[in-house]
Design a protein around this motif. Structure first.
Motif, PDB file in Angstrom:
ATOM      1  N   SER A 113      49.620  46.092  43.644  1.00  0.00           N
ATOM      2  CA  SER A 113      49.321  47.290  42.874  1.00  0.00           C
ATOM      3  C   SER A 113      49.041  48.499  43.762  1.00  0.00           C
ATOM      4  O   SER A 113      48.853  49.607  43.256  1.00  0.00           O
ATOM      5  N   MET A 114      49.000  48.265  45.072  1.00  0.00           N
ATOM      6  CA  MET A 114      48.736  49.362  46.008  1.00  0.00           C
ATOM      7  C   MET A 114      50.013  50.135  46.286  1.00  0.00           C
ATOM      8  O   MET A 114      51.096  49.550  46.397  1.00  0.00           O
ATOM      9  N   ASN A 115      49.887  51.445  46.413  1.00  0.00           N
ATOM     10  CA  ASN A 115      51.038  52.259  46.784  1.00  0.00           C
ATOM     11  C   ASN A 115      51.457  51.991  48.220  1.00  0.00           C
ATOM     12  O   ASN A 115      52.633  51.966  48.552  1.00  0.00           O
ATOM     13  N   SER A 146      54.634  49.804  49.102  1.00  0.00           N
ATOM     14  CA  SER A 146      54.801  48.827  48.033  1.00  0.00           C
ATOM     15  C   SER A 146      56.218  48.261  48.021  1.00  0.00           C
ATOM     16  O   SER A 146      56.436  47.126  47.592  1.00  0.00           O
ATOM     17  N   GLN A 169      45.800  53.724  46.192  1.00  0.00           N
ATOM     18  CA  GLN A 169      46.135  53.258  44.853  1.00  0.00           C
ATOM     19  C   GLN A 169      45.849  54.364  43.854  1.00  0.00           C
ATOM     20  O   GLN A 169      44.696  54.800  43.763  1.00  0.00           O
ATOM     21  N   GLU A 170      46.861  54.807  43.183  1.00  0.00           N
ATOM     22  CA  GLU A 170      46.718  55.824  42.138  1.00  0.00           C
ATOM     23  C   GLU A 170      45.930  57.032  42.631  1.00  0.00           C
ATOM     24  O   GLU A 170      45.017  57.514  41.958  1.00  0.00           O
TER      25      GLU A 170
END
Length: 115
Positions: free
Chosen positions: A30-32, A53, A99-100
């Motif tokens: 889920s990490m960029n 990712s 992340q986000e």
């Protein structure tokens, strides 16, 4: 909230190898991107390596050909394999995750290269 824990640091002689690990509390899928940075005593923190990712990687010029960043999604862990270590690689190494739009850091692990 993402928690990162580095391990694998230590003291080695020039030419030696170490493998650093960064275990994440959440899914690294889920990490960029996930990165390794380092900070030598009295110096600014500098970028060392990144894995996105999509699996793309990039490195600080001075470590290209010696360091390899990789990940194990099943273990939510990112690694930094460091070969042919030099005295100038001595530093505290930090894991970073994005992340986000948020950035998370680990506490760091000391790597000392000395004869």
């Amino acid at each position: 909230q993402v928690m990162l824990e580095e391990s694998g640091g230590g003291s080695v002689q020039p030419g030696g190898s170490l493998r650093l690990s960064c275990a994440a509390s959440g899914s690294i899928g889920s990490m960029n991107a996930m990165c390794w940075y380092r900070q030598a005593s009295g110096k600014q923190r500098e970028f060392v390596a990144i894995i996105t990712s999509g699996g793309a990687t990039n490195y600080l010029d001075s470590v290209k050909g010696r360091f390899t960043i990789s990940r194990d999604s099943a273990k939510d862990t990112v690694y930094l394999q460091m070969n042919n270590l030099k005295s100038e690689d001595t530093a505290v190494y930090y894991c970073q995750a994005s992340q986000e739009g948020r950035i998370y850091w680990g506490q760091g692990t000391q790597v000392t290269v000395s004869s």
